[in-house]
Design a protein around this motif. Structure first.
Motif, PDB file in Angstrom:
ATOM      1  N   GLU A 126       0.762  -1.102   0.181  1.00 42.26           N
ATOM      2  CA  GLU A 126       0.085   0.019   0.171  1.00 42.26           C
ATOM      3  C   GLU A 126       0.780   1.230   0.059  1.00 42.26           C
ATOM      4  O   GLU A 126       0.490   2.263  -0.667  1.00 42.26           O
ATOM      5  CB  GLU A 126      -0.969   0.067   1.265  1.00 42.26           C
ATOM      6  N   LYS A 127       2.062   1.007   0.380  1.00 44.33           N
ATOM      7  CA  LYS A 127       2.954   2.448   0.522  1.00 44.33           C
ATOM      8  C   LYS A 127       4.046   2.523  -0.372  1.00 44.33           C
ATOM      9  O   LYS A 127       4.786   3.319  -0.662  1.00 44.33           O
ATOM     10  CB  LYS A 127       3.690   2.263   1.893  1.00 44.33           C
ATOM     11  N   CYS A 128       4.017   1.253  -1.282  1.00 48.81           N
ATOM     12  CA  CYS A 128       5.012   1.240  -2.285  1.00 48.81           C
ATOM     13  C   CYS A 128       4.863   2.408  -3.609  1.00 48.81           C
ATOM     14  O   CYS A 128       5.665   2.560  -4.273  1.00 48.81           O
ATOM     15  CB  CYS A 128       5.273  -0.013  -2.974  1.00 48.81           C
ATOM     16  N   GLY A 129       3.689   3.046  -3.642  1.00 48.35           N
ATOM     17  CA  GLY A 129       3.361   4.047  -4.640  1.00 48.35           C
ATOM     18  C   GLY A 129       3.253   3.400  -6.083  1.00 48.35           C
ATOM     19  O   GLY A 129       3.255   4.318  -6.801  1.00 48.35           O
ATOM     20  N   ALA A 130       2.598   2.115  -6.187  1.00 50.48           N
ATOM     21  CA  ALA A 130       2.433   1.680  -7.260  1.00 50.48           C
ATOM     22  C   ALA A 130       0.931   2.066  -7.905  1.00 50.48           C
ATOM     23  O   ALA A 130       0.191   2.201  -7.331  1.00 50.48           O
ATOM     24  CB  ALA A 130       2.472   0.203  -7.392  1.00 50.48           C
ATOM     25  N   ASP A 131       1.156   2.288  -9.386  1.00 52.57           N
ATOM     26  CA  ASP A 131      -0.358   2.596  -9.876  1.00 52.57           C
ATOM     27  C   ASP A 131      -0.567   1.496 -10.544  1.00 52.57           C
ATOM     28  O   ASP A 131      -0.435   0.893 -11.599  1.00 52.57           O
ATOM     29  CB  ASP A 131      -0.063   3.679 -11.009  1.00 52.57           C
ATOM     30  N   TRP A 132      -1.767   0.758 -10.007  1.00 49.94           N
ATOM     31  CA  TRP A 132      -2.242  -0.683 -10.483  1.00 49.94           C
ATOM     32  C   TRP A 132      -2.787  -0.752 -11.716  1.00 49.94           C
ATOM     33  O   TRP A 132      -2.556  -1.600 -12.395  1.00 49.94           O
ATOM     34  CB  TRP A 132      -2.958  -1.142  -9.472  1.00 49.94           C
ATOM     35  N   ASN A 133      -3.243   0.357 -12.158  1.00 54.92           N
ATOM     36  CA  ASN A 133      -3.794   0.420 -13.507  1.00 54.92           C
ATOM     37  C   ASN A 133      -2.457   0.300 -14.392  1.00 54.92           C
ATOM     38  O   ASN A 133      -2.524  -0.358 -15.483  1.00 54.92           O
ATOM     39  CB  ASN A 133      -4.666   1.631 -13.614  1.00 54.92           C
ATOM     40  N   GLU A 134      -1.499   1.231 -14.249  1.00 51.86           N
ATOM     41  CA  GLU A 134      -0.308   1.004 -14.914  1.00 51.86           C
ATOM     42  C   GLU A 134       0.416  -0.268 -15.038  1.00 51.86           C
ATOM     43  O   GLU A 134       0.706  -0.775 -16.028  1.00 51.86           O
ATOM     44  CB  GLU A 134       0.795   2.293 -14.547  1.00 51.86           C
ATOM     45  N   GLN A 135       0.418  -0.712 -13.883  1.00 54.66           N
ATOM     46  CA  GLN A 135       0.881  -1.896 -13.862  1.00 54.66           C
ATOM     47  C   GLN A 135       0.262  -3.262 -14.604  1.00 54.66           C
ATOM     48  O   GLN A 135       0.720  -4.009 -15.457  1.00 54.66           O
ATOM     49  CB  GLN A 135       0.991  -2.480 -12.240  1.00 54.66           C
ATOM     50  N   ALA A 136      -1.040  -3.025 -14.702  1.00 48.10           N
ATOM     51  CA  ALA A 136      -1.781  -3.774 -15.478  1.00 48.10           C
ATOM     52  C   ALA A 136      -1.450  -3.580 -16.868  1.00 48.10           C
ATOM     53  O   ALA A 136      -1.416  -4.637 -17.802  1.00 48.10           O
ATOM     54  CB  ALA A 136      -3.419  -3.369 -15.394  1.00 48.10           C
ATOM     55  N   VAL A 137      -1.511  -2.250 -17.233  1.00 46.27           N
ATOM     56  CA  VAL A 137      -0.938  -2.131 -19.013  1.00 46.27           C
ATOM     57  C   VAL A 137       0.364  -2.787 -19.128  1.00 46.27           C
ATOM     58  O   VAL A 137       0.721  -3.203 -20.154  1.00 46.27           O
ATOM     59  CB  VAL A 137      -1.055  -0.460 -18.950  1.00 46.27           C
ATOM     60  N   LEU A 138       1.377  -2.365 -18.131  1.00 45.19           N
ATOM     61  CA  LEU A 138       2.825  -2.924 -18.304  1.00 45.19           C
ATOM     62  C   LEU A 138       2.646  -4.405 -18.546  1.00 45.19           C
ATOM     63  O   LEU A 138       3.456  -5.091 -19.314  1.00 45.19           O
ATOM     64  CB  LEU A 138       3.612  -2.458 -17.008  1.00 45.19           C
ATOM     65  N   LYS A 139       2.011  -5.257 -17.637  1.00 44.29           N
ATOM     66  CA  LYS A 139       1.958  -6.582 -17.630  1.00 44.29           C
ATOM     67  C   LYS A 139       1.142  -7.014 -19.036  1.00 44.29           C
ATOM     68  O   LYS A 139       1.574  -8.137 -19.706  1.00 44.29           O
ATOM     69  CB  LYS A 139       1.039  -7.062 -16.719  1.00 44.29           C
ATOM     70  N   ALA A 140       0.123  -6.324 -19.412  1.00 45.22           N
ATOM     71  CA  ALA A 140      -0.452  -6.590 -20.740  1.00 45.22           C
ATOM     72  C   ALA A 140       0.311  -6.594 -21.812  1.00 45.22           C
ATOM     73  O   ALA A 140       0.396  -7.483 -22.862  1.00 45.22           O
ATOM     74  CB  ALA A 140      -1.536  -5.541 -21.107  1.00 45.22           C
ATOM     75  N   LYS A 141       1.305  -5.691 -21.933  1.00 47.99           N
ATOM     76  CA  LYS A 141       2.196  -5.509 -22.975  1.00 47.99           C
ATOM     77  C   LYS A 141       3.456  -6.302 -22.829  1.00 47.99           C
ATOM     78  O   LYS A 141       3.798  -6.904 -23.800  1.00 47.99           O
ATOM     79  CB  LYS A 141       2.793  -3.947 -22.730  1.00 47.99           C
ATOM     80  N   GLN A 142       3.759  -6.825 -21.672  1.00 48.66           N
ATOM     81  CA  GLN A 142       4.823  -7.961 -21.651  1.00 48.66           C
ATOM     82  C   GLN A 142       4.059  -9.253 -22.566  1.00 48.66           C
ATOM     83  O   GLN A 142       4.786 -10.071 -22.880  1.00 48.66           O
ATOM     84  CB  GLN A 142       5.005  -8.203 -20.259  1.00 48.66           C
ATOM     85  N   TYR A 143       3.004  -9.643 -22.051  1.00 44.79           N
ATOM     86  CA  TYR A 143       1.987 -10.624 -22.556  1.00 44.79           C
ATOM     87  C   TYR A 143       2.039 -10.396 -24.143  1.00 44.79           C
ATOM     88  O   TYR A 143       2.445 -11.652 -24.812  1.00 44.79           O
ATOM     89  CB  TYR A 143       0.641 -10.879 -22.253  1.00 44.79           C
ATOM     90  N   LEU A 144       1.767  -9.285 -24.541  1.00 42.64           N
ATOM     91  CA  LEU A 144       1.737  -9.272 -26.197  1.00 42.64           C
ATOM     92  C   LEU A 144       2.858  -9.183 -26.792  1.00 42.64           C
ATOM     93  O   LEU A 144       2.764  -9.460 -28.145  1.00 42.64           O
ATOM     94  CB  LEU A 144       0.697  -7.989 -26.229  1.00 42.64           C
ATOM     95  N   ASP A 145       3.948  -8.988 -26.311  1.00 44.43           N
ATOM     96  CA  ASP A 145       5.264  -9.188 -26.754  1.00 44.43           C
ATOM     97  C   ASP A 145       5.783 -10.620 -27.118  1.00 44.43           C
ATOM     98  O   ASP A 145       6.607 -10.767 -28.234  1.00 44.43           O
ATOM     99  CB  ASP A 145       6.493  -8.372 -25.668  1.00 44.43           C
ATOM    100  N   PHE A 146       5.136 -11.586 -26.604  1.00 45.50           N
ATOM    101  CA  PHE A 146       5.276 -12.691 -26.662  1.00 45.50           C
ATOM    102  C   PHE A 146       4.306 -13.756 -27.481  1.00 45.50           C
ATOM    103  O   PHE A 146       4.579 -14.480 -28.081  1.00 45.50           O
ATOM    104  CB  PHE A 146       5.635 -13.191 -25.388  1.00 45.50           C
ATOM    105  N   MET A 147       3.054 -13.187 -27.365  1.00 46.58           N
ATOM    106  CA  MET A 147       1.982 -13.939 -27.968  1.00 46.58           C
ATOM    107  C   MET A 147       0.695 -13.285 -28.408  1.00 46.58           C
ATOM    108  O   MET A 147       0.791 -12.064 -27.628  1.00 46.58           O
ATOM    109  CB  MET A 147       1.611 -15.439 -27.142  1.00 46.58           C
ATOM    110  N   GLU A 148      -0.221 -13.716 -28.971  1.00 42.75           N
ATOM    111  CA  GLU A 148      -1.333 -12.867 -29.343  1.00 42.75           C
ATOM    112  C   GLU A 148      -2.408 -13.164 -28.371  1.00 42.75           C
ATOM    113  O   GLU A 148      -2.453 -14.438 -28.014  1.00 42.75           O
ATOM    114  CB  GLU A 148      -1.796 -13.196 -30.848  1.00 42.75           C
ATOM    115  N   PHE A 149      -3.405 -12.042 -28.074  1.00 41.56           N
ATOM    116  CA  PHE A 149      -4.439 -12.356 -27.202  1.00 41.56           C
ATOM    117  C   PHE A 149      -5.471 -11.779 -27.731  1.00 41.56           C
ATOM    118  O   PHE A 149      -5.470 -10.311 -28.200  1.00 41.56           O
ATOM    119  CB  PHE A 149      -4.269 -11.856 -25.781  1.00 41.56           C
ATOM    120  N   SER A 150      -6.701 -11.987 -27.600  1.00 35.12           N
ATOM    121  CA  SER A 150      -7.904 -11.172 -27.793  1.00 35.12           C
ATOM    122  C   SER A 150      -8.081 -10.369 -26.605  1.00 35.12           C
ATOM    123  O   SER A 150      -7.332 -10.640 -25.552  1.00 35.12           O
ATOM    124  CB  SER A 150      -8.985 -12.172 -27.958  1.00 35.12           C
TER     125      SER A 150
END
Length: 324
Positions: free
Chosen positions: A273-297
């Motif tokens: 809770e104190k680490c300052g992460a933006d969880w929406n931003e983390q979700a975008v980053l994670k999604a982009k990591q997935y898309l770098d390796f394979m296709e997703f709908s």
């Protein structure tokens, strides 16, 4: 069933892991099926992430596909124990050179400059406890070498014995030297604990486990953890930030990772809770990591993000941010 230790690197793994989190070795006795090359994806036996068949390592955790050797260029997370084994090996090499040099006439031992990324823990000089002078003719052989090692870095009793044996002394000579060197092994554990805390973050239980791995007794390790000035709340926060520098996490996933490192649920939750992460931003980053390796709908990507612990709204935001 219980957690298991990797036969290759001695890393402690969760019972649910079929391969070692540290090195990718398949768990002894684990029934790991070979992949069907005709399938469009394969499921990682370590973290259950869906991967494209043209990738030999898991995108999510970096582990080899079904025990295959990992190829260069893939990102893997190095465990704290593995990192410290490397540090310890390099340090022993440096110390050994210093000791061997010090055993020559007119030579002296000087402490190497510590490289610290976390200057919050002050390590006392080990030279204050062991004042060795070449004129002391009663100190010879293994005892002389033992004291020179202790003048440069802290050791456990058994760790010092092992180091002396590596230097060519017999087991009885090494044990006798460790018994007679005058070291306070609880003090040595405390000094070693502070060294670790200057390099990385630890929970109390994680620090005790690391000290025991260095051959300190459980009571010595507990004493060190209780007297080294560790601030577990601060350590948890630092470790959370360190994880986020290397990979994207959901809030839930990061809490679980910190709990696995030995932090309590309360400590892990407060740190996240104190680490300052933006969880929406983390979700975008994670999604982009997935898309770098394979296709997703879009729907598949949302499902994958929710599986990683993101909330439905965060998963939708991550999918939209990565796809559009």
């Amino acid at each position: 069933m219980a957690d298991w230790y990797c036969p290759n690197c001695d890393f402690k793994n969760r019972d649910s892991n079929k391969t070692c989190t540290s090195c990718g070795t398949v768990r002894p006795g684990a029934a790991v099926p070979k992949p069907d090359v005709n399938e469009p994806v394969w499921i990682c036996p370590n973290c259950s992430h869906k991967n494209s068949t043209d990738h030999s390592t898991c995108f999510s955790c970096g582990k080899p596909r079904y025990g295959d050797t990992a190829q260069s260029g893939n990102s893997t997370r190095i465990s704290g124990k593995t990192a410290f084994i490397c540090i310890a090996a390099a340090t022993v090499f440096i110390v050994g050179a210093a000791v061997n040099s010090a055993n020559k006439p007119h030579s002296s031992v000087s402490s190497p400059t510590a490289v610290t990324s976390k200057p919050s823990y002050t390590t006392e000089s080990t030279t204050k406890s062991y004042s060795y002078t070449p004129s002391n003719t009663s100190d010879t052989g293994a005892l002389k070498t033992a004291k020179r090692y202790l003048a440069v870095m802290p050791f456990s009793h058994d760790g010092l014995v092992a180091q002396l044996e590596y230097e060519g002394y017999s087991h009885s000579e090494a044990v006798d030297a460790a018994d007679k060197c005058g070291a306070d092994w609880k003090e040595q554990a405390g000094l070693k604990a502070k060294d670790y805390l200057n390099y990385s973050s630890f929970s109390r239980d994680g620090l005790i486990s690391q000290l025991e791995y260095e051959k300190f007794t459980h009571s010595e390790a507990e004493y060190a953890a209780d007297h080294c000035g560790i601030d577990t709340a601060s350590e948890a926060c630092e470790q959370a930030k360190a994880y986020l520098r290397y990979s994207a996490f959901s809030k839930k996933g990061l809490i679980e990772q910190l709990e696995y490192e030995g932090y309590s649920t309360a400590e892990a939750t407060e740190a996240v809770e104190k680490c300052g992460a933006d969880w929406n931003e983390q979700a975008v980053l994670k999604a982009k990591q997935y898309l770098d390796f394979m296709e997703f709908s879009r729907s598949e990507l949302i499902d994958q993000l929710e599986y990683e612990g993101f909330t439905p709204s965060q998963a939708e935001h991550g999918a939209d941010g990565a796809l559009y």
